[in-house]
Write an enzyme that holds these catalytic residues in place. Structure first.
Site, PDB file in Angstrom:
ATOM      1  N   LYS A 105      38.342  49.994  50.411  1.00 26.73           N
ATOM      2  CA  LYS A 105      37.637  48.834  49.871  1.00 26.73           C
ATOM      3  C   LYS A 105      37.438  47.801  50.976  1.00 26.73           C
ATOM      4  O   LYS A 105      38.352  47.532  51.752  1.00 26.73           O
ATOM      5  CB  LYS A 105      38.444  48.238  48.709  1.00 26.73           C
ATOM      6  CG  LYS A 105      37.775  47.082  47.979  1.00 26.73           C
ATOM      7  CD  LYS A 105      38.661  46.609  46.825  1.00 26.73           C
ATOM      8  CE  LYS A 105      38.035  45.462  46.051  1.00 26.73           C
ATOM      9  NZ  LYS A 105      38.915  45.002  44.939  1.00 26.73           N
TER      10      LYS A 105
ATOM     11  N   SER B 294      36.589  44.683  40.446  1.00 27.03           N
ATOM     12  CA  SER B 294      35.739  44.425  41.600  1.00 27.03           C
ATOM     13  C   SER B 294      35.574  45.617  42.529  1.00 27.03           C
ATOM     14  O   SER B 294      34.666  45.668  43.351  1.00 27.03           O
ATOM     15  CB  SER B 294      36.307  43.254  42.405  1.00 27.03           C
ATOM     16  OG  SER B 294      37.585  43.586  42.951  1.00 27.03           O
TER      17      SER B 294
ATOM     18  N   SER C 224      41.162  45.156  39.065  1.00 27.05           N
ATOM     19  CA  SER C 224      40.077  45.631  39.922  1.00 27.05           C
ATOM     20  C   SER C 224      40.216  47.050  40.441  1.00 27.05           C
ATOM     21  O   SER C 224      39.286  47.580  41.041  1.00 27.05           O
ATOM     22  CB  SER C 224      39.900  44.682  41.110  1.00 27.05           C
ATOM     23  OG  SER C 224      39.412  43.442  40.677  1.00 27.05           O
TER      24      SER C 224
END
EC number: 6.3.5.7
Length: 491
Positions: free
Chosen positions: A80, A155, A179
């Site tokens: 990420k 997210s 997330s």
């Protein structure tokens, strides 16, 4: 010939260790897959082709020299874009960091390299990890491989979508309010939030420092456990890191895969088993609970009365912390700089940079947090939210005196269409209704696929006491062994 991208991380590591496939071949197969499908999925923000192949060739050289290889050596992983990577762009999904190449690796990335994994690149995310759909990225939305017209959660939707699209067998996310787990649920993958402090935050671009937790994402529970083992453990560079070894999550996952939950006592959270979730989600969850019972678990209902206040408490605590953390992005030291024409004051340049560099959701939360911390309002808002956090922690403590782990749906609904909720922040925030309590408490949580609703994945969440991450892996692996994998349509 077997499609290498369809195999689990454990299977790929075995092929590399036995010399049945090279790490370079495994890596090239996944790079080819990214080339083939990512223009439609948009899971990646940056693909480090040469760096990945160099790392893979280094693993092959070690094997040829007879050196011992770790359990994930030669296995590709995506990261990420909220974790720093030396010399590789790190944007946190924001225009304000576009083009920034950090001078150091985060602890998580450093441990990934030490484990012999091959980093493919950086995945898309909501800006500064603020969002539940990966639509708030400054670089465009990511799409769900189950239905490209729908969101992959957020997210960390890029990390989950890359798994579901078979672009990578492993990925890393961060979980502040759900997330990792929520994207896992809506993409049919496994998402893990470890115990807070069980994985290092050093090199993680901070959103909410008392909540942010890096963790593993995978297509199987065992793969997630192997990745968790590789990245977890004490880090003196992180003052919140717990000085204790990682629980034996790999052994727990293997035990759970036997399908035997005899002696395990599970609590269904009463407040999360009724109103607030779509009927299809509840039906899949209840069927999964029945399956856990058939596997030998004793299932009882447990009340956690203050969980209903978790969402509003979170949306005071997290924005308050982010308003402080994001003050460092001013265009002075690194990243975007706007208006520096020699005719403006430093304050004007900083203001122009933030106006141009931050997106609407980030601005919304910074304003909310600044207000909550302002003189005269601190006790009424932030102070009260922290008291609610204490009550939620007590709910968990009381519950874990009765049961080994708690179960609930991971998210109230399946993946919704892109654009369906961006005009209504409250409806977007509801995506994390069931995941936020674990963040406020600091305990671990895992989302594992448990069924389908309207042809889309549904996740079951298992929550465990702090530093008892192994408990949730056992339960998740047992459920996985009983309900089988859920495979998205071909892209």
């Amino acid at each position: 010939m077997t499609d290498l991208t369809s195999l689990s991380a454990a299977e790929l590591a075995g092929l590399v260790a036995r010399g049945e496939s090279s790490a370079a071949e495994v890596t090239q197969a996944h790079l080819d897959r990214i080339t083939a499908v990512d223009d439609r999925v948009h899971a990646f923000l940056h693909v480090d082709t040469e760096g990945a192949l160099d790392a893979a060739r280094a693993v092959d050289a070690r094997r040829a020299a007879g050196e011992p290889l770790g359990p994930l050596a030669g296995v590709p992983v995506a990261v990420k874009d909220v974790l720093t990577t030396k010399g590789i762009p790190t944007t946190a999904g924001s225009r304000i960091l576009a083009g920034w190449r950090p001078p150091y690796d985060s602890t998580i990335v450093r441990r990934l390299r030490a484990a012999g994994t091959v980093m493919l690149g950086k995945t898309n995310m909501d800006e500064f990890a603020m969002g539940s759909s990966t639509e708030y990225s400054a670089f465009g939305p990511t799409h769900n491989p189950w239905d490209l017209s729908r969101i992959p959660g957020g997210s960390g939707g890029g990390s989950a979508a890359a798994l579901a699209a078979y672009e990578t067998p492993l990925s890393i996310g961060s979980d502040t309010g759900g997330s990792i787990r929520q994207p896992g649920a809506v993409t049919g993958t496994v998402g893990v939030k470890p115990t807070y402090g069980g994985t290092s935050r050093y090199g993680l671009v901070a959103f909410s420092s008392s909540l942010d937790t890096p963790g593993p994402c995978a297509r199987t529970v065992l793969d997630a456990a192997l990745l968790h083992e590789a990245i977890g453990g004490h880090d003196p560079s992180d003052s919140t890191s717990i000085p204790a070894p990682v629980p034996d999550v790999v052994a727990a996952a293997r035990l759970g895969a036997s399908g035997d939950l005899a002696g395990v006592r599970l609590g269904v959270v009463r407040e999360f088993a009724g109103e607030g979730a779509e009927p299809g989600v509840l039906a899949a969850f209840r069927a999964a609970v029945d399956t856990l019972t058939k596997l030998g678990a004793e299932v009882v209902e447990v009340s956690c009365p203050h969980f209903q206040y978790a969402l509003p408490a979170y949306y005071l605590i997290a924005p308050s912390e982010c308003s402080s953390n994001l003050a460092r992005f001013d265009g002075v030291r690194f990243g975007l700089r706007v208006g520096d024409d020699g005719n403006r004051s430093l304050e004007e340049v900083m203001s122009a940079t933030r106006e141009a560099g931050f997106g609407p959701e980030v601005k919304r939360r910074v304003v909310l947090g600044t207000y909550a911390l302002s003189s005269g309002y601190y006790d009424a808002y932030y102070g009260q939210a922290q008291k609610v956090r204490t009550l939620i922690t007590r709910d968990f403590t009381t519950a874990f005196e009765q049961v080994d782990a708690l179960v609930s749906p991971t998210t109230p609904f399946v993946a919704f269409p892109v654009g369906a909720r961006t005009a209504d922040p409250y409806q977007m925030y509801l995506a994390d209704l069931f995941t936020i309590p674990s963040n406020l408490y600091g305990g671990p949580g895992i989302s594992v696929p448990c069924g389908l609703a309207d042809g889309l994945p549904v996740g079951l969440q298992v929550m465990a006491p702090t530093m008892a991450d192994d408990r949730m892996y056992r339960v998740a692996a047992a459920l996985e062994s009983a309900v089988g994998p859920f495979t998205p349509p071909a892209l």
